[in-house]
Design a protein around this motif. Structure first.
Motif, PDB file in Angstrom:
ATOM      1  N   SER A  49      -1.888   1.310  -3.945  1.00 32.53           N
ATOM      2  CA  SER A  49      -2.924   2.352  -4.035  1.00 32.53           C
ATOM      3  C   SER A  49      -2.981   3.104  -2.712  1.00 32.53           C
ATOM      4  O   SER A  49      -2.408   2.667  -1.714  1.00 32.53           O
ATOM      5  CB  SER A  49      -4.292   1.734  -4.323  1.00 32.53           C
ATOM      6  N   ARG A  50      -3.644   4.220  -2.752  1.00 30.31           N
ATOM      7  CA  ARG A  50      -3.973   4.952  -1.522  1.00 30.31           C
ATOM      8  C   ARG A  50      -5.491   4.874  -1.344  1.00 30.31           C
ATOM      9  O   ARG A  50      -6.214   4.601  -2.299  1.00 30.31           O
ATOM     10  CB  ARG A  50      -3.494   6.403  -1.621  1.00 30.31           C
ATOM     11  N   GLY A  51      -5.962   5.121  -0.128  1.00 27.99           N
ATOM     12  CA  GLY A  51      -7.397   5.024   0.153  1.00 27.99           C
ATOM     13  C   GLY A  51      -7.841   3.569   0.163  1.00 27.99           C
ATOM     14  O   GLY A  51      -7.022   2.664   0.298  1.00 27.99           O
ATOM     15  N   GLY A  52      -9.156   3.342   0.025  1.00 31.66           N
ATOM     16  CA  GLY A  52      -9.663   1.969  -0.006  1.00 31.66           C
ATOM     17  C   GLY A  52     -10.795   1.753   0.977  1.00 31.66           C
ATOM     18  O   GLY A  52     -11.314   2.693   1.575  1.00 31.66           O
ATOM     19  N   ARG A  64       8.050  14.090   2.512  1.00 34.77           N
ATOM     20  CA  ARG A  64       6.866  14.865   2.853  1.00 34.77           C
ATOM     21  C   ARG A  64       7.074  15.655   4.152  1.00 34.77           C
ATOM     22  O   ARG A  64       6.837  16.839   4.203  1.00 34.77           O
ATOM     23  CB  ARG A  64       5.710  13.891   3.057  1.00 34.77           C
ATOM     24  N   GLY A  70       0.715   5.193   7.239  1.00 33.76           N
ATOM     25  CA  GLY A  70      -0.718   5.017   7.028  1.00 33.76           C
ATOM     26  C   GLY A  70      -1.079   3.546   6.930  1.00 33.76           C
ATOM     27  O   GLY A  70      -2.018   3.068   7.578  1.00 33.76           O
ATOM     28  N   THR A  71      -0.310   2.828   6.144  1.00 38.00           N
ATOM     29  CA  THR A  71      -0.556   1.391   5.957  1.00 38.00           C
ATOM     30  C   THR A  71      -0.471   0.666   7.302  1.00 38.00           C
ATOM     31  O   THR A  71      -1.270  -0.235   7.584  1.00 38.00           O
ATOM     32  CB  THR A  71       0.506   0.802   5.002  1.00 38.00           C
ATOM     33  N   GLY A  74      -3.409   1.164   9.360  1.00 37.77           N
ATOM     34  CA  GLY A  74      -4.430   0.249   8.853  1.00 37.77           C
ATOM     35  C   GLY A  74      -4.197  -1.175   9.333  1.00 37.77           C
ATOM     36  O   GLY A  74      -5.126  -1.849   9.779  1.00 37.77           O
ATOM     37  N   SER A 105      -5.803   8.856   0.651  1.00 37.08           N
ATOM     38  CA  SER A 105      -5.555   8.370   2.019  1.00 37.08           C
ATOM     39  C   SER A 105      -5.718   9.481   3.052  1.00 37.08           C
ATOM     40  O   SER A 105      -5.550   9.249   4.246  1.00 37.08           O
ATOM     41  CB  SER A 105      -4.136   7.799   2.131  1.00 37.08           C
ATOM     42  N   CYS A 144       0.827  -1.216   0.000  1.00 39.06           N
ATOM     43  CA  CYS A 144       0.000   0.000   0.000  1.00 39.06           C
ATOM     44  C   CYS A 144       0.861   1.267   0.000  1.00 39.06           C
ATOM     45  O   CYS A 144       2.041   1.237   0.326  1.00 39.06           O
ATOM     46  CB  CYS A 144      -0.884   0.045   1.240  1.00 39.06           C
ATOM     47  N   LYS A 203       7.714   0.219   4.794  1.00 43.14           N
ATOM     48  CA  LYS A 203       8.184   0.590   3.452  1.00 43.14           C
ATOM     49  C   LYS A 203       8.086   2.085   3.295  1.00 43.14           C
ATOM     50  O   LYS A 203       7.001   2.625   3.401  1.00 43.14           O
ATOM     51  CB  LYS A 203       7.293  -0.096   2.420  1.00 43.14           C
ATOM     52  N   THR A 204       9.174   2.767   3.169  1.00 43.32           N
ATOM     53  CA  THR A 204       9.087   4.172   2.801  1.00 43.32           C
ATOM     54  C   THR A 204      10.464   4.712   2.434  1.00 43.32           C
ATOM     55  O   THR A 204      11.417   4.550   3.195  1.00 43.32           O
ATOM     56  CB  THR A 204       8.469   5.051   3.916  1.00 43.32           C
ATOM     57  N   GLY A 260       2.733   4.702  -1.553  1.00 41.49           N
ATOM     58  CA  GLY A 260       3.503   4.979  -2.772  1.00 41.49           C
ATOM     59  C   GLY A 260       4.485   3.845  -3.050  1.00 41.49           C
ATOM     60  O   GLY A 260       4.696   2.971  -2.204  1.00 41.49           O
TER      61      GLY A 260
HETATM   62  N1  LIG Z   1      -5.172   5.848  10.205  1.00 45.35           N
HETATM   63  C1  LIG Z   1      -5.442   4.915   9.291  1.00 45.35           C
HETATM   64  N2  LIG Z   1      -6.225   3.871   9.606  1.00 45.35           N
HETATM   65  C2  LIG Z   1      -6.515   2.914   8.688  1.00 45.35           C
HETATM   66  N3  LIG Z   1      -6.028   2.908   7.436  1.00 45.35           N
HETATM   67  C3  LIG Z   1      -5.247   3.921   7.063  1.00 45.35           C
HETATM   68  C4  LIG Z   1      -4.904   4.977   7.966  1.00 45.35           C
HETATM   69  N4  LIG Z   1      -4.099   5.846   7.317  1.00 45.35           N
HETATM   70  C5  LIG Z   1      -3.955   5.358   6.073  1.00 45.35           C
HETATM   71  N5  LIG Z   1      -4.614   4.215   5.917  1.00 45.35           N
HETATM   72  C6  LIG Z   1      -4.672   3.405   4.704  1.00 45.35           C
HETATM   73  O1  LIG Z   1      -3.364   2.899   4.441  1.00 45.35           O
HETATM   74  C7  LIG Z   1      -3.075   2.926   3.069  1.00 45.35           C
HETATM   75  C8  LIG Z   1      -1.779   3.643   2.811  1.00 45.35           C
HETATM   76  O2  LIG Z   1      -1.752   4.918   3.462  1.00 45.35           O
HETATM   77  P1  LIG Z   1      -0.905   6.130   2.875  1.00 45.35           P
HETATM   78  O3  LIG Z   1      -1.415   6.457   1.512  1.00 45.35           O
HETATM   79  O4  LIG Z   1      -0.916   7.192   3.881  1.00 45.35           O
HETATM   80  O5  LIG Z   1       0.519   5.528   2.620  1.00 45.35           O
HETATM   81  P2  LIG Z   1       1.658   5.097   3.611  1.00 45.35           P
HETATM   82  O6  LIG Z   1       1.419   3.723   4.070  1.00 45.35           O
HETATM   83  O7  LIG Z   1       1.796   6.122   4.691  1.00 45.35           O
HETATM   84  O8  LIG Z   1       2.902   5.070   2.649  1.00 45.35           O
HETATM   85  P3  LIG Z   1       3.707   6.309   2.038  1.00 45.35           P
HETATM   86  O9  LIG Z   1       4.999   6.332   2.772  1.00 45.35           O
HETATM   87  O10 LIG Z   1       3.875   5.948   0.622  1.00 45.35           O
HETATM   88  O11 LIG Z   1       2.886   7.540   2.242  1.00 45.35           O
HETATM   89  C9  LIG Z   1      -4.266   3.581   2.375  1.00 45.35           C
HETATM   90  O12 LIG Z   1      -4.996   2.578   1.737  1.00 45.35           O
HETATM   91  C10 LIG Z   1      -5.022   4.244   3.491  1.00 45.35           C
HETATM   92  O13 LIG Z   1      -6.409   4.236   3.259  1.00 45.35           O
END
Ligand SMILES: Nc1ncnc2c1ncn2[C@@H]1O[C@H](COP(=O)(O)OP(=O)(O)OP(=O)(O)O)[C@@H](O)[C@H]1O
Ligand SMILES: O=P(O)(O)OC[C@H]1O[C@](O)(CO)[C@@H](O)[C@@H]1O
Ligand SMILES: [Mg+2]
Length: 546
Positions: free
Chosen positions: A261-264, A363, A289-290, A293, A433, A196, A315-316, A198
């Motif tokens: 993907s983002r969101g979901g 970011r 974020g992932t 989740g 997201s 999940c 992963k970042t 980027g």
């Molecule tokens: N607080 C949360 N609770 C549940 N799910 C979340 C939460 N924040 C983000 N997500 C879900 O986790 C997934 C990835 O989140 P996000 O786009 O923020 O990327 P990330 O995991 O932080 O990675 P990156 O470093 O690429 O930003 C998305 O599908 C998003 O809906």
């Protein structure tokens, strides 16, 4: 001023000291604390002056402790027993959630992971294979030391102290690796992998290692969830069957075999889908974020009393996950950024009054920009979100660029995408997201630079490079390849050991498990008082821009 800012002269001369303290604040240094330490002796006063902690014996500990965490509870340092209490609290915070918390009667079986005699095609009709003589397992009580520096004073560069005296407090976290007893029968496992957020170099390497390791345990049902959490909600997105054969060469290219993907969908929807599809091991590759989740999925599974293990792999490329040496993909991103920096340098160096500007990802954390600047040795100005700066004015970036053009004839700037957002109009836009979409600081600096030199009548040739997606779409380099391999294997070992709601990491070069909430409390960021940022300043030779 810079030379004075932390000098003994600044400590003894009050006017200079005031100036020095102001300069130090700009740089994020603890000079004020050092002044107090010199005047009043080491101990709590120095600590108070240094970090602005409250009065009296009970100190509201707002600083980052040695574990890199912001403490939640007030600690009474006048209590002689504060240290063991702190350690007990730490131990319980870092205790790993286990299936036995919900199913106390769960009975383990001897591990099916044994390097001496496993055969991936083996069936278990005659019982599980075992090798009692093999000593390759990790004991559940094995621990790794989280922090290894004993700072003798809060004024030491980058000091992370718990108490005013910066006492040595050992903080242990759980060692990762295969356990002798496991809580899942391989033939009853359906494992799923999801990627999940980027892209990040190394995603395919981790997927590959998870699949290979699962097969060594004897798991036959392994699937990939397409396009991140979205793949749990959209029935049109079907699971991808995975095997050693499928993943054999995936690490040779960047991106994610499964898509991202983002969101979901919502957490209950995700867990509904898992229940429906019989997924009882979930490996989640993603950032903050992932992981939020993943932890929510783990909690929902517990609420529903499902025997499911949810394990994250951070992963970042931004490297913004707490407590670990680094996240996979970061090294590769820094290495790839060298190409952009080198091109900007050559363009700037070859032009009459050339100025190269490179914008790198990050970011809220400037790790990529800082490390890429350090690695290249070609950067004159490095700008990161953690260190405020002015563009205009006598101490601004543009004034320094003029100085560099006058003295060197060219200059190269490296800016992290999250830096200087205060100069830009907020877009109020959010991605799927919920992450704020940042305005483009690179373009802004480019425009302001051109405008400034036009106004002062100095001709310059400005070249702007934005390698954003190029640095994260490439395949992992060798060092990330190894990191991904170890993290992927350990994720599987953690799940079989019965842990859930955990993630894997590297800590002082050793591999560990963390409870997810401990690593996502807030994004990890560059400490402006760290030796690394100081080294970057030494390397670029840039002054304060405030
Ligand atoms: N607080 C949360 N609770 C549940 N799910 C979340 C939460 N924040 C983000 N997500 C879900 O986790 C997934 C990835 O989140 P996000 O786009 O923020 O990327 P990330 O995991 O932080 O990675 P990156 O470093 O690429 O930003 C998305 O599908 C998003 O809906
Ligand atoms: O454009 P996308 O895919 O949303 O990703 C951009 C973000 O991803 C990150 O690289 C994090 O992975 C951030 O540095 C950046 O802001
Ligand atoms: Mg994120």
């Amino acid at each position: 001023m810079d030379a004075l800012s932390c000098s003994p002269a600044a400590i003894t001369n009050p006017r200079r000291a005031t100036l020095a303290a102001a300069a130090a604040r700009r740089r994020g240094l603890s000079c004020l604390g050092r002044r107090h330490a010199e005047n009043e002796g080491p101990g709590s006063r120095a600590f108070l002056g240094c970090r602005g902690i409250g009065q009296g014996g009970v100190v509201k500990n707002e600083i980052k402790n040695a574990g890199g965490q912001r403490d939640r509870a007030a600690i009474d340092f006048s209590d002689p027993g504060w240290k063991p209490k702190f350690q007990r609290d730490f131990e319980s915070r870092f205790d790993l959630p286990h299936l036995k918390d919900v199913f106390p009667d769960a009975v383990p079986i001897p591990s099916t992971f044994c390097l001496r005699m496993r055969s991936p095609t083996e069936e278990f009709a005659d019982g599980y294979p075992s090798d009692e003589k093999w000593h390759g397992y990790i004991n559940n009580s094995d621990r790794v030391l989280l922090k290894v520096i004993h700072y003798s004073s809060p004024t030491s560069a980058g000091a992370q102290c718990i108490d005013p005296d910066c006492s040595w407090v050992e903080q242990w976290v759980h060692r990762a690796g295969p356990r002798e007893e496991i809580y899942f029968r391989p033939e009853e496992v359906k494992a799923a992998i999801v990627t999940c957020g980027g892209l990040c170099p190394g995603l395919n390497d981790v997927i590959r290692q998870i699949v290979i390791t699962l097969e060594i345990y004897g798991v036959k049902k392994i699937v990939g969830i397409p396009f991140g959490y979205r793949g749990f909600g959209d029935e049109g997105l079907t699971e991808m069957p995975l095997s050693r054969k499928v993943v054999q060469n995936v690490h040779l290219s960047g991106g994610s075999l499964l898509g991202v993907s983002r969101g979901g969908p919502s957490i209950p929807e995700i867990v509904d889908t898992m229940e429906r599809r019989g997924i009882n091991m979930l490996f989640v590759l993603g950032g903050n974020g992932t992981h939020a989740g993943a932890n929510a999925i783990h909690n929902e599974c517990r609420k529903r009393r499902l025997r499911v293990a949810v394990v994250g792999v951070p992963k970042t490329i931004d490297n913004d996950i707490l407590l670990m040496d680094k996240t996979f993909g970061f090294d590769t991103a820094v290495e790839e950024a060298q190409r952009a920096i080198n091109s900007a340098y050559i363009e700037a160096h070859s032009a009459y009054h050339g100025i190269g500007i490179v914008k790198l990802m990050g970011r809220s954390s400037g790790y990529i920009a800082m490390h890429a600047s350090l690695a290249s040795g070609q950067i004159d100005i490095c700008l990161i979100p953690e260190v405020p700066f002015h563009l205009h004015g006598p101490h601004g970036v543009l004034r320094h660029l003029k100085y560099l053009i006058e003295t060197k004839g060219s200059a190269v700037v490296c800016v992290a995408e999250g830096a200087g957002q205060n100069f830009l109009e907020k877009t109020n836009a959010k991605d799927a997201s919920g992450n704020i979409v940042l305005s483009d600081i690179g373009v802004h600096i480019q425009q302001e630079t051109k405008k400034y030199f036009r106004e002062i009548g100095v001709p310059v040739d400005v070249k702007y490079i934005d390698p954003t997606y190029m640095i994260r779409a490439c395949r992992a380099n060798a060092s990330d390849g190894i990191l991904c391999t170890v993290l992927g294997q350990n994720a599987v070992h953690g799940a079989f050991a019965g842990y859930s709601g955990i993630t894997v990491g590297i800590c002082n070069t050793h591999y560990v498990y963390f409870p997810i909430p401990e690593v996502i409390q807030y994004p990890r960021s560059v400490d402006p008082n760290s030796r690394m940022w100081h080294r970057c300043l030494t390397s670029t030779g840039q002054p304060d821009f405030i």
